[in-house]
Design a protein around this motif. Sequence first.
Motif, PDB file in Angstrom:
ATOM      1  N   SER A 109       0.821  -1.200   0.000  1.00 52.85           N
ATOM      2  CA  SER A 109       0.000   0.000   0.000  1.00 52.85           C
ATOM      3  C   SER A 109       0.859   1.256   0.000  1.00 52.85           C
ATOM      4  O   SER A 109       1.889   1.323   0.678  1.00 52.85           O
ATOM      5  N   LEU A 110       0.404   2.254  -0.779  1.00 54.24           N
ATOM      6  CA  LEU A 110       1.131   3.523  -0.854  1.00 54.24           C
ATOM      7  C   LEU A 110       0.531   4.596   0.052  1.00 54.24           C
ATOM      8  O   LEU A 110       0.868   5.770  -0.069  1.00 54.24           O
ATOM      9  N   VAL A 111      -0.365   4.202   0.939  1.00 53.88           N
ATOM     10  CA  VAL A 111      -0.934   5.174   1.872  1.00 53.88           C
ATOM     11  C   VAL A 111       0.110   5.495   2.939  1.00 53.88           C
ATOM     12  O   VAL A 111       0.573   4.619   3.659  1.00 53.88           O
ATOM     13  N   HIS A 112       0.487   6.748   3.038  1.00 59.63           N
ATOM     14  CA  HIS A 112       1.481   7.206   4.011  1.00 59.63           C
ATOM     15  C   HIS A 112       0.823   7.385   5.369  1.00 59.63           C
ATOM     16  O   HIS A 112      -0.393   7.531   5.467  1.00 59.63           O
ATOM     17  N   SER A 113       1.627   7.413   6.411  1.00 57.84           N
ATOM     18  CA  SER A 113       1.104   7.623   7.759  1.00 57.84           C
ATOM     19  C   SER A 113       0.444   9.001   7.913  1.00 57.84           C
ATOM     20  O   SER A 113      -0.361   9.209   8.820  1.00 57.84           O
ATOM     21  N   ASP A 114       0.767   9.927   6.990  1.00 55.70           N
ATOM     22  CA  ASP A 114       0.128  11.249   7.066  1.00 55.70           C
ATOM     23  C   ASP A 114      -1.219  11.277   6.339  1.00 55.70           C
ATOM     24  O   ASP A 114      -1.850  12.316   6.221  1.00 55.70           O
ATOM     25  N   GLY A 115      -1.627  10.122   5.790  1.00 52.95           N
ATOM     26  CA  GLY A 115      -2.915  10.003   5.126  1.00 52.95           C
ATOM     27  C   GLY A 115      -2.862  10.212   3.624  1.00 52.95           C
ATOM     28  O   GLY A 115      -3.820   9.914   2.914  1.00 52.95           O
ATOM     29  N   ASN A 116      -1.749  10.755   3.125  1.00 52.98           N
ATOM     30  CA  ASN A 116      -1.613  10.966   1.690  1.00 52.98           C
ATOM     31  C   ASN A 116      -1.097   9.705   0.998  1.00 52.98           C
ATOM     32  O   ASN A 116      -0.446   8.862   1.615  1.00 52.98           O
TER      33      ASN A 116
END
Lengths: 112, 115
Positions: A28-35
């Motif tokens: 998954s490319l979802v970053h911890s910052d939500g982007n």
Amino acid sequence: DIVMTQTPLSSPVTLGQPASISCRSSQSLVHSDGNTYLSWLQQRPGQPPKLLIYKISNRFSGVPDRFSGSGAGTDFTLKISRVEAEDVGVYYCMQATQFPLTFGGGTKVEIK
Amino acid sequence: QVQLVQSGAEVKKPGASVKVSCKASGYTFIKYDMHWVRQAPGQRLEWMGWINGDNGSTKYSQNFRGRVTITRDISASTAYMELSSLRSEDTAVYYCAREWELKNWGQGTLVTVSS
């Protein structure tokens, strides 16, 4: 490292017809910052790459609206609504969610 | 407008080092990160490393095993990428690119490694 896999390798298209390129990431490319830091780059012959789309679907400054990006998680798509002669080149997806940044292998768009 | 102008082509022998520069203009240099990416003949784009615009911290790809160093000269608005212990497989076009998502690119610098 996140592996980026693009299909097809080559896309012969008739002028004025649509084109679509897929990109899949190994995680998954979802970053911890939500982007989701998934970008699309265009490289015309003999030129450096140029950013078209960032964060899945945001067109960069000056990019024509015939280019659009979509997707989520691990599956993403770049669409060209009506291919023009100037769109010939190689298109790359890229992830900037995690170090090291990684790129897809490229899709060559050419005119039939 | 944002411009990134890189230094000219280089020819180096195996084992040597090369230092490529990237002069920035059209924006406040320290406000934006700078990445270095290379493209070997027939290969996909390869990320080499990054320098944080704010504090100058760096991070490198493990693929280069300590051979790459990225620095900057704030007074000259210029970023540098040095690659050491060159081998023939390092023959490539090297690019600098601005901002986290590589929004602007330099024109590229061809580095040829040949004996």
